[in-house]
Motif scaffolding. Structure first.
Motif, PDB file in Angstrom:
ATOM      1  N   ALA A   1       0.838  -1.204  -0.141  1.00  0.00           N
ATOM      2  CA  ALA A   1      -0.066   0.068  -0.057  1.00  0.00           C
ATOM      3  C   ALA A   1       0.726   1.311   0.004  1.00  0.00           C
ATOM      4  CB  ALA A   1      -0.939  -0.003   1.138  1.00  0.00           C
TER       5      ALA A   1
ATOM      6  N   PRO B   1      -8.673  -3.138   5.253  1.00  0.00           N
ATOM      7  CA  PRO B   1      -8.490  -2.173   4.442  1.00  0.00           C
ATOM      8  C   PRO B   1      -7.317  -2.210   3.469  1.00  0.00           C
ATOM      9  CG  PRO B   1      -9.233  -1.222   6.624  1.00  0.00           C
ATOM     10  CD  PRO B   1      -8.885  -2.704   6.461  1.00  0.00           C
TER      11      PRO B   1
ATOM     12  N   ILE C   1      -6.086   5.993   1.064  1.00  0.00           N
ATOM     13  CA  ILE C   1      -7.295   5.954   1.777  1.00  0.00           C
ATOM     14  C   ILE C   1      -7.179   4.648   2.680  1.00  0.00           C
ATOM     15  CG2 ILE C   1      -9.826   5.265   2.030  1.00  0.00           C
ATOM     16  CD1 ILE C   1      -9.939   6.876  -0.947  1.00  0.00           C
ATOM     17  N   ALA C   2      -6.538   3.537   2.287  1.00  0.00           N
ATOM     18  CA  ALA C   2      -6.570   2.323   3.056  1.00  0.00           C
ATOM     19  C   ALA C   2      -5.539   2.516   4.268  1.00  0.00           C
ATOM     20  CB  ALA C   2      -6.137   1.144   2.158  1.00  0.00           C
TER      21      ALA C   2
ATOM     22  N   SER D   1      -6.129  -2.086  -6.652  1.00  0.00           N
ATOM     23  CA  SER D   1      -4.908  -1.410  -7.178  1.00  0.00           C
ATOM     24  C   SER D   1      -4.311  -2.202  -8.111  1.00  0.00           C
ATOM     25  CB  SER D   1      -3.876  -0.882  -5.990  1.00  0.00           C
ATOM     26  OG  SER D   1      -4.324   0.193  -5.366  1.00  0.00           O
TER      27      SER D   1
ATOM     28  N   HIS E   1      -5.701   6.679  -9.625  1.00  0.00           N
ATOM     29  CA  HIS E   1      -7.174   6.134  -8.808  1.00  0.00           C
ATOM     30  C   HIS E   1      -6.472   5.075  -7.803  1.00  0.00           C
ATOM     31  CE1 HIS E   1     -11.054   5.093  -7.918  1.00  0.00           C
ATOM     32  NE2 HIS E   1     -10.702   3.852  -8.134  1.00  0.00           N
ATOM     33  N   ALA E   2      -5.627   4.135  -8.237  1.00  0.00           N
ATOM     34  CA  ALA E   2      -4.967   3.146  -7.526  1.00  0.00           C
ATOM     35  C   ALA E   2      -4.178   3.822  -6.390  1.00  0.00           C
ATOM     36  CB  ALA E   2      -4.132   2.301  -8.281  1.00  0.00           C
TER      37      ALA E   2
ATOM     38  N   ALA F   1       0.959   3.908  -2.915  1.00  0.00           N
ATOM     39  CA  ALA F   1       0.465   5.435  -2.509  1.00  0.00           C
ATOM     40  C   ALA F   1       1.637   6.339  -3.068  1.00  0.00           C
ATOM     41  CB  ALA F   1       0.183   5.608  -1.157  1.00  0.00           C
TER      42      ALA F   1
ATOM     43  N   ALA G   1      -7.464  -2.678  -0.920  1.00  0.00           N
ATOM     44  CA  ALA G   1      -6.769  -1.397  -1.559  1.00  0.00           C
ATOM     45  C   ALA G   1      -5.830  -1.882  -2.583  1.00  0.00           C
ATOM     46  CB  ALA G   1      -6.326  -0.275  -0.689  1.00  0.00           C
TER      47      ALA G   1
ATOM     48  N   ARG H   1      -4.638   6.627  -4.925  1.00  0.00           N
ATOM     49  CA  ARG H   1      -5.709   7.221  -3.896  1.00  0.00           C
ATOM     50  C   ARG H   1      -6.187   6.070  -3.039  1.00  0.00           C
ATOM     51  NH1 ARG H   1      -6.964  10.559  -8.337  1.00  0.00           N
ATOM     52  NH2 ARG H   1      -8.819   9.422  -9.169  1.00  0.00           N
ATOM     53  N   LEU H   2      -6.558   5.117  -3.706  1.00  0.00           N
ATOM     54  CA  LEU H   2      -7.016   3.788  -3.015  1.00  0.00           C
ATOM     55  C   LEU H   2      -6.068   3.406  -1.864  1.00  0.00           C
ATOM     56  CD1 LEU H   2      -8.720   1.452  -5.734  1.00  0.00           C
ATOM     57  CD2 LEU H   2      -9.933   2.625  -3.730  1.00  0.00           C
ATOM     58  N   CYS H   3      -5.018   3.230  -2.207  1.00  0.00           N
ATOM     59  CA  CYS H   3      -3.803   2.981  -1.275  1.00  0.00           C
ATOM     60  C   CYS H   3      -3.701   3.952  -0.065  1.00  0.00           C
ATOM     61  CB  CYS H   3      -2.314   2.840  -2.020  1.00  0.00           C
ATOM     62  SG  CYS H   3      -2.358   1.309  -3.113  1.00  0.00           S
TER      63      CYS H   3
END
Length: 335
Positions: A12, A138, A163-164, A146, A156-157, A16, A142, A159-161
């Motif tokens: 993650a 989480p 957030i997690a 991702s 987008h990936a 990120a 992510a 951002r997912l990381c």
């Protein structure tokens, strides 16, 4: 924490930090770097006590991991030369993946010698169990999403990381507040019951931070109690258990005995059986079964003498334990 969680944390962080620039490589190498410190389990040790107590030592020290960062980053660059164009960010990513591993371990009950070589003190805040789905899920979601999207939607990936990482970090900080609450309830319970406690330790029960196990060392032995955040009463009921540390007096200076006293921070049980004298780490397990128990002595001609250290077999989970823990977590008592 468990290796799967450490891999996901590193992945993650990689996603990120460098998902848009490095794609899946950032996630996969981040995961690899996140698990590297645990490779010390493959280092041969002289005996079972050394195997236990030297894990999470030099390979988990931020100082040594910082020194290793350029070597690891350059090695990966040789495999993926395109990472050189983002070298500064890549080196920072590798360092973060390595350093967050021991930092996360500090939140567990066994902790980490993260301050080596300046101090061998095992930093252990004991706010989270070594496997906690609420922390890991989480990150897993992510990373999986991702890996599927990073080649075409890297931003987008990333951002997912992020957030997690924010969710898992917020949960980790919440465990610190929860432990403070449990410690407060423990002190109040000891005062109200007039228990002469020498020291105590509250640790999360397996896989959650709702149900907590409390060990209290007393002059006559030790106590074990459980507290759920959902309990209607703010009082912990303890069960008393015998301890006989005086058995260790003749072998007090034996390396294995001294090492276990230091490692357990005084939370150990000593008992004599037909097989010999054992020391059990009270921090991992529950009465009467403990994960780390070692035979350190035996009687010879009426005297206690040291023996070649052997680890006692790891006990299985008694039938009904998980069902009891589930009910107890919801404040339903021991029935």
């Amino acid at each position: 924490m468990d290796s799967v969680t450490q891999f996901l944390l590193g992945a993650a962080i990689g996603g990120a930090m460098l998902g848009p620039q490095a794609g899946r490589k950032a996630l996969l190498w981040g995961g690899v770097c996140g698990t590297l410190p645990d490779l010390d389990v493959f280092i041969p040790r002289s005996d079972p006590v050394a195997e236990l107590t030297y894990h999470r030592a030099a390979t988990h020290a931020v100082f040594f991991l910082t020194l290793a960062t350029p070597l690891i980053a350059l090695l990966i660059e040789r495999i993926h030369p395109e990472l050189r164009r983002v070298r500064g960010r890549w080196w920072l990513t590798v360092w973060l993946c390595l350093a967050t591993h021991p930092l996360l371990d500090c939140f567990t009950v066994y902790g980490t010698q993260i301050l080596l070589p300046f101090s061998d003190y095992p930093v252990a805040w004991s706010t989270i169990f070594i496997i906690d789905p609420l922390y890991t899920i989480p990150l897993a979601v992510a990373v999986i999403l991702s890996l599927r999207r990073v080649s075409t939607r890297g931003a987008h990936a990333a951002r997912l990381c992020m957030i997690a990482l924010a969710l898992s970090s917020a949960y980790l900080l919440a465990t610190v507040a929860i432990k403070a609450r449990v410690d407060s309830v423990t002190r109040a319970s000891l005062r109200s019951q007039q228990i002469p406690a020498e020291t105590f330790l509250a640790t999360p029960a397996f896989f959650n931070t709702v149900l907590w196990r409390v060990i209290v060392m007393t002059p006559d032995g030790y106590l074990e109690g459980y507290y759920s955040l959902l309990d209607s009463s703010g009082r912990i009921e303890f069960s008393a258990h015998p301890n006989n540390p005086s058995l260790l007096a003749p072998i007090h200076d034996n390396w294995a005995v001294a090492r276990l006293r230091w490692f357990t921070r005084g939370f150990y049980r000593v008992q004599e059986t037909a097989e010999g004298i054992t020391m059990a780490d009270l921090r991992m397990g529950s009465e009467p079964s403990y994960i780390f128990s070692f035979r350190v002595g035996a009687r010879s001609n009426g005297q206690v003498v040291p023996v070649l250290v052997q680890r006692e077999p790891t006990p299985g989970v008694p039938p009904g334990t998980l069902n009891w823990a589930w009910r107890r977590m919801w404040g339903l008592g021991d029935e």
